[in-house]
Write an enzyme that holds these catalytic residues in place. Structure first.
Site, PDB file in Angstrom:
ATOM      1  N   GLY A 231       5.741  43.655   5.900  1.00 55.52           N
ATOM      2  CA  GLY A 231       4.990  42.724   5.059  1.00 55.52           C
ATOM      3  C   GLY A 231       4.982  41.341   5.680  1.00 55.52           C
ATOM      4  O   GLY A 231       5.963  40.903   6.284  1.00 55.52           O
TER       5      GLY A 231
ATOM      6  N   GLY B 180       3.582  38.471   3.940  1.00 55.62           N
ATOM      7  CA  GLY B 180       3.295  37.404   2.987  1.00 55.62           C
ATOM      8  C   GLY B 180       4.298  36.279   3.173  1.00 55.62           C
ATOM      9  O   GLY B 180       4.970  36.201   4.206  1.00 55.62           O
TER      10      GLY B 180
ATOM     11  N   ARG C 223       2.756  31.881 -20.786  1.00 55.98           N
ATOM     12  CA  ARG C 223       1.813  32.944 -20.429  1.00 55.98           C
ATOM     13  C   ARG C 223       1.944  34.177 -21.316  1.00 55.98           C
ATOM     14  O   ARG C 223       0.939  34.721 -21.770  1.00 55.98           O
ATOM     15  CB  ARG C 223       2.060  33.366 -18.973  1.00 55.98           C
TER      16      ARG C 223
ATOM     17  N   HIS D 216      -0.613  40.272 -13.334  1.00 53.16           N
ATOM     18  CA  HIS D 216      -0.627  39.250 -12.304  1.00 53.16           C
ATOM     19  C   HIS D 216       0.567  39.339 -11.355  1.00 53.16           C
ATOM     20  O   HIS D 216       0.451  39.102 -10.164  1.00 53.16           O
ATOM     21  CB  HIS D 216      -0.641  37.886 -12.999  1.00 53.16           C
TER      22      HIS D 216
ATOM     23  N   GLU E 294       8.540  39.044  -3.881  1.00 51.00           N
ATOM     24  CA  GLU E 294       8.188  39.779  -5.100  1.00 51.00           C
ATOM     25  C   GLU E 294       8.718  41.208  -5.063  1.00 51.00           C
ATOM     26  O   GLU E 294       8.892  41.835  -6.104  1.00 51.00           O
ATOM     27  CB  GLU E 294       6.656  39.780  -5.288  1.00 51.00           C
TER      28      GLU E 294
ATOM     29  N   ARG F 267       8.249  35.104 -15.276  1.00 48.17           N
ATOM     30  CA  ARG F 267       8.259  34.124 -14.194  1.00 48.17           C
ATOM     31  C   ARG F 267       7.499  32.878 -14.625  1.00 48.17           C
ATOM     32  O   ARG F 267       6.443  32.978 -15.236  1.00 48.17           O
ATOM     33  CB  ARG F 267       7.605  34.705 -12.943  1.00 48.17           C
TER      34      ARG F 267
END
Lengths: 216, 249, 646
Positions: free
Chosen positions: C49, C51, C339, C410, C434, C444
């Protein structure tokens, strides 16, 4: 990169030459004497430091070198572009590009061919529609008479091609030399258009005036 | 809406490839262009034909993975990424031609998928600031005038999609290269490597078989992130500067 | 319920030091073993990965002198989905002199996580946050600046201090490009070998240690084995189990799920963050959901019609026939509730039939008042790019018609269980960003995902991994090692199986159906009955998948259907575990709302006495129930309280 810089620098030299050349042409409106004296004086420029015609030969060498370098760079970039896209698109569309940038390469070829004709016609007088003459003014006037409309037409077409070539060429040279900024982009393009238009009109004026009998 | 698609199909890197025509029916104007291709692909699979391969990932216009030439325009008729193009930009009955990015530096892998590794190699050549982890001074150690920071940001928004190359009549990658040169060159942190960076990146660009820039401007016109054309002039200025100061060696 | 899982022994984070929380990170760095710089080049690390968490780790390990092999499924490491993060990154710099501190960021994050994260980890995250900003600025990340040339900050997600650093609405992109450039610099330096268009399909475990991966070259289809002294998974979250999410199309759980099957515990899989302000679904063809920045709630007012089934043009609905439900239910916070609360409230009004737009799955986010109050130019200056994006996607002009929004998946707080060193339950397997579960608890906060990814990759892992690598280089392994051969063979068998079924349904149709099950039963609100039904339906669907999926083409080419099929197969298994986890946690906390556990007025009710633990799930074997291992959570610094926003 070197190619592009060479292209830009030689392009600028050629534009400066064109400006001087146009000034010379416009002498035609001051009559035969002024025109012929101008071309005569070109040969005396720099005397006695330089021999007769010396300046002109230096000019010719510089111009020829510029043209060769300019052409070499153009051909090299063209070939590189061809290699860079071996498979072409089936559908292409111009998004914002100007007609002038679109015609740079073919326009350039046309201008090169025209230049050869132009030199044979008015410089060496090898080609002489309307007869040979020692007077540059007479050569010109003879060449653009109405009965040789096709010569005039060729000149007009070539000059317009030069105009288009300059429209993109001047802008491109300025961008390549690092002068472009976002805030200036519009102005630079206007400058390029104005110079190109001025030169086009300036060069068209003389032959058309002869053809239409304003200069005899 | 009913659409006729002419799509480039190419089995693999060595296949010659050809255009294939498909009809796609009942297209909603609210579909994205890629969702329309999804619908086509679902049908193709059920009909036993391999689906059309295309690159895509975030589908929100920021990762830079997607990109095809639609009716001769990179990313299609709107100035955005292919994934953000919606079918309402087309009309019922349209015939749409879809081709991959065409450049020697971006060889086709399959159908509409190309290899853009050349962009990564241009970055490797110098598109960075050497700041190993842990060596950084406090973030406020060098203030950056807002105008410079904003210009750096404008250039840094490049998503590396390759539309500039696809649209350039010369297949030049100069806008991509210039965006990075400008981003890093506008910041005080980027100054120590500035001269070497531009030379190395342009050399790598040329080695990757991209064409030369002739300032036509199609790149900036199709750029989904609006990278300004004058970044190329900034690159040229930096390059002439480093060549004359001898940094090229 | 015990029919679905087995309870095993409790576990502990053995690596976290005791003592004052502020000194723990120092202590751990001191107690951890070091690796002599000359020995580092003999040690290799695989990073999966690219990211924020992966690229930063690979670059930093490369700089330290390790031999790094980096992998990503995209065509370039720059495309990892961290790039899509909009809002910003938190750091306790206190540049605003507004009372912020490391301790306050720590406190906010523990509380925001609804007391389901570890104090030690969160404190370290807050400490390191400060260094991240320095690092990124040094790399040339163009953060927003003020006219004086210093960095700008804003307040984000309802916090009272301005600690969020941002780069317009593209903070994730700019941070990722910074990490990507650092990574490419190491590629050039020869310390990192980059493998793009490679997907990890199996973990290789030899003698109980993670020693390599099996990866498929997505262009040629070649099944490759790669070996190293340690493996780092930075492969992101699993929100795509819901099919529709704000994740990129390629985001998947395969890397972490395969590791789970080889023995790594999967922690808190049911903790999913559902973001309230996304553009609603417009039709069945929808492939992904687009997030609209949360900042819109600062000025927009959220409402639905009073009456169910009211299909009038929103502009024609008079004020008294509108229900500004957030302002009504939560007068103190109004439209700015966190949220999870905003999302659930939207779901409730839509369940009552008062939703708007296609399918009745949407609520209005109205800027008419803001435009009246501030003037259109001011609204344009603040939100112009978001409004443009909305218009591009929906074809509607939000200056004139209210926006429609709906919650969407999300972020996933759950992930592979790791200790304080970010090491999973398999020695030598580390997990960052993540992909791990560590820092966000059950919920979060905004602008903290970027912070965690970079904290793990730049500062935490490169310090803690030395402790493990100090014992290396480990015994030589290669293709002939039986475990490696078996792993590669298993991958080939799976691919052959997928290609040979040749059934009647596409991979996407299965994925969509799975997504619907998850959204309906394991989404914003869950209950026992629904979750049980979900487990059953997932099992049936998985069964059908393995008998009826159609994957065309072959392995030895770029085959996007095959890629998807492998990912969906793993999502099926994960989905079941998520439901079991959600089922066993009979409390409401953070992103996990159980309808059986609510207060009298319908708010989330936690049960700290029963559920103050991390649920780490051990793979029980194919077809066998998973084993629950609890890691108790203790709070020495932040007092456990019930959240209230009324």
């Amino acid at each position: 990169m070197a190619l592009k810089s060479a292209m830009a620098v030689t392009g600028v030299i050629l534009v400066l030459f064109l400006i001087a050349h146009m000034y010379g042409n416009l002498n035609a409106f001051a009559g035969q004497e002024a025109f012929d004296t101008y071309s005569h004086h070109l040969r005396e420029l720099g005397e006695p430091m330089l021999p007769h015609g010396g300046f002109l030969w230096i000019m010719r060498v510089v111009l020829l070198a510029s043209v060769l370098i300019h052409t070499y760079a153009a051909v090299a970039l063209w070939r590189r572009a061809g290699r860079a896209r071996p498979v072409r698109y089936q559908v292409t569309k111009r998004v914002q590009r100007s007609y002038s940038s679109y015609t740079m390469r073919y326009g350039g070829i046309m201008i090169a061919l025209f230049t050869v004709f132009h030199v044979l016609h008015l410089t060496t007088n090898t080609i002489h529609p309307g007869g040979r003459s020692e007077s540059p003014y007479e050569r010109m006037v003879a060449g653009f008479q109405p009965e040789f409309w096709y010569v005039t037409l060729f000149y007009v077409a070539a000059v317009i091609a030069v105009g288009f070539h300059l429209r993109h060429g001047i802008w491109s040279a300025l961008a390549t030399l690092g002068i472009n900024r976002q805030s200036r982009q519009r102005s630079l393009n206007i400058i390029a258009t104005v110079i190109a238009a001025a030169l086009t009109i300036g060069f068209l004026l003389t032959p058309l005036s002869v053809t239409f009998g304003l200069v005899e | 809406m009913n659409i006729t698609l002419r799509v480039w199909r190419q089995k693999g890197p060595d296949d010659k490839g050809r255009m294939v025509t498909y009809k796609v029916e009942d297209v909603s104007p609210d579909m994205s262009f890629l969702e329309m291709l999804d619908v086509l692909n679902e049908r193709l699979i059920l009909e036993g034909e391999e689906p059309v391969a295309f690159d895509h990932d975030c589908r929100e216009g920021i990762c830079g993975a997607c990109g095809v030439v639609i009716d001769g325009e990179a990313h299609g008729p709107e100035t955005t990424t292919t994934c953000q193009l919606h079918m309402r930009s087309f009309s019922d009955g349209d015939t749409i031609t879809v081709e991959p990015w065409r450049a020697k530096a971006f060889p086709v892998i399959k159908d509409l998928v190309v290899d853009r590794g050349a962009f990564d190699r241009i970055i490797q050549a110098g598109g960075y600031i050497s700041a190993p982890t842990g060596t950084a001074p406090d973030a406020h150690a060098s203030p950056v005038p807002k105008a410079d920071a904003d210009r750096a940001f404008d250039a840094a928004t490049c998503i590396g999609c390759g539309a500039c190359v696809a649209a350039c009549p010369n297949a030049s990658g100069m806008l991509f290269t210039a965006a990075k040169v400008t981003h890093l060159g506008m910041l005080p942190q980027g100054q120590p490597e500035r001269e070497a960076r531009v030379v190395q990146m342009v050399n790598q660009h040329d080695e990757e078989d991209f064409g030369g820039c002739t300032n036509i401007g199609e790149c900036a016109a199709v750029c989904p992130k609006g990278i300004p054309l004058d970044t190329i002039s900034q690159l040229n200025r930096d390059l002439l500067g480093s060549l004359s100061s001898g940094a090229a060696e | 319920m015990k029919d679905l899982y087995i309870e095993g022994d409790e576990i502990r984070d053995e690596k976290a030091p005791a003592g004052p929380v502020a000194e723990r990170w120092d202590q751990r760095r001191f107690s951890a073993k070091l690796v002599n710089p000359a020995n580092r080049r003999k040690l290799s690390v695989i990073v999966v990965g690219t990211g924020l968490a992966g690229a930063s780790a690979a670059a930093t390990l490369g700089e330290a002198g390790y031999q790094v092999k980096s992998f990503c499924y995209q065509d370039s490491p720059r495309r990892a989905h961290s790039i899509a993060a909009q809002g910003g990154i938190n750091a306790a710099k206190n540049y605003r002199n507004d009372g912020d501190s490391i301790y306050r960021l720590f406190y906010d994050t523990v509380k925001g996580g609804d007391f389901r994260s570890r104090e030690s980890n969160v404190y370290r995250l807050s400490q390191v946050s400060v260094e991240i900003i320095d690092q990124c600025v040094a790399q040339g990340v163009p953060f927003a600046r003020e006219y004086g040339g210093l960095l700008d900050n804003r307040s984000f997600g309802g916090v009272q201090v301005s600690r969020t650093f941002y780069a317009r609405g593209q903070t994730g992109q700019q941070l990722l490009i910074g990490a990507y450039q650092a990574l490419e610099r190491q590629v050039q330096a020869g310390t990192v070998e980059m493998n793009t268009r490679h997907e990890m399909l199996e973990l290789i475990v030899v003698d109980g240690r993670a020693r390599g991966i099996v990866a498929r070259d997505m262009v040629t289809g070649e099944i490759e084995t790669h070996f190293a002294d340690a493996v780092v998974l930075s492969s992101g979250g699993y929100g795509n189990v819901f099919y529709l999410s704000t994740n990129a199309m390629g985001c998947n759980v395969t890397a972490t799920w395969r590791a789970h099957r080889k023995g790594a515990y999967f922690a808190n899989p049911c903790y999913t963050q559902i973001h309230p302000t996304c553009i609603p679904v417009s039709g069945d063809y929808q492939s992904k959901l687009t997030l609209m920045s949360e900042s819109l709630r600062n000025d927009g007012r959220i409402w639905v019609p009073n009456e169910a089934g009211d299909t009038r043009d929103p502009r024609e609905i008079p004020e008294e026939e509108r229900d500004y439900y957030l302002e009504r239910i939560y007068p103190a916070f109004g439209n700015l509730v966190p949220r999870d609360i905003a999302s659930r409230a939207a779901k409730n009004v839509c369940d009552e039939g008062r939703g708007v737009g296609p399918g009745g799955l949407g609520v209005y986010l109205d800027f008419a008042d803001a435009i009246k109050r501030l003037g259109r130019p001011a609204v344009e200056a603040k939100y112009g790019n978001l409004f443009d994006m909305y218009q591009r996607i929906t074809g509607e002009n939000p200056y004139e018609v209210p926006m429609r929004i709906y919650p969407a998946v999300h972020y996933t707080m759950g992930g592979l269980w790791v200790d304080y060193d970010l090491q999973s339950s398999i020695p030598g397997l580390f997990v960052t960003g993540e992909a791990n579960f560590s820092d966000h608890g059950a919920n979060r906060l905004g602008a903290s995902a970027l912070m965690q990814g970079l904290a793990d990759g730049y500062f935490v892992l490169p310090n803690t991994i030395n402790d493990y690598l100090a014992a290396g280089p480990f015994e030589e392994v290669d293709e002939s090692t039986p475990e490696a051969g078996e792993a590669a063979e298993a991958v080939r068998a799976r691919i052959d199986k997928l290609l040979s079924i040749n059934g009647n349904r596409t991979v996407d149709s299965f994925h969509k159906e799975l997504g619907h099950i998850m959204w309906d039963y394991c989404g914003m609100e869950r209950n026992e009955e629904g979750l049980r039904k979900a487990v059953e339906r997932i099992r049936e669907l998985r069964e059908e998948f393995w008998q009826n999926v159609r994957v065309l083409g072959e392995n030895e080419e770029l085959n996007q259907s095959l890629e998807k099929a492998g990912r969906v197969a793993d999502f099926f298994e994960l989905a079941e575990l998520m439901c079991i986890d959600a089922l066993h946690r009979r409390e409401s906390c953070g992103g996990h709302f159980r309808s059986e556990s609510q207060t009298e007025d319908g708010e989330a009710l936690r049960h700290d006495d029963e559920f103050a633990y991390v649920a780490a799930w051990e793979f029980g074997g194919t077809g066998e129930p998973p084993v629950l291992r609890k890691e108790p959570l203790e709070y020495e610094y932040v007092e456990m309280k019930q959240r209230s926003y009324k």
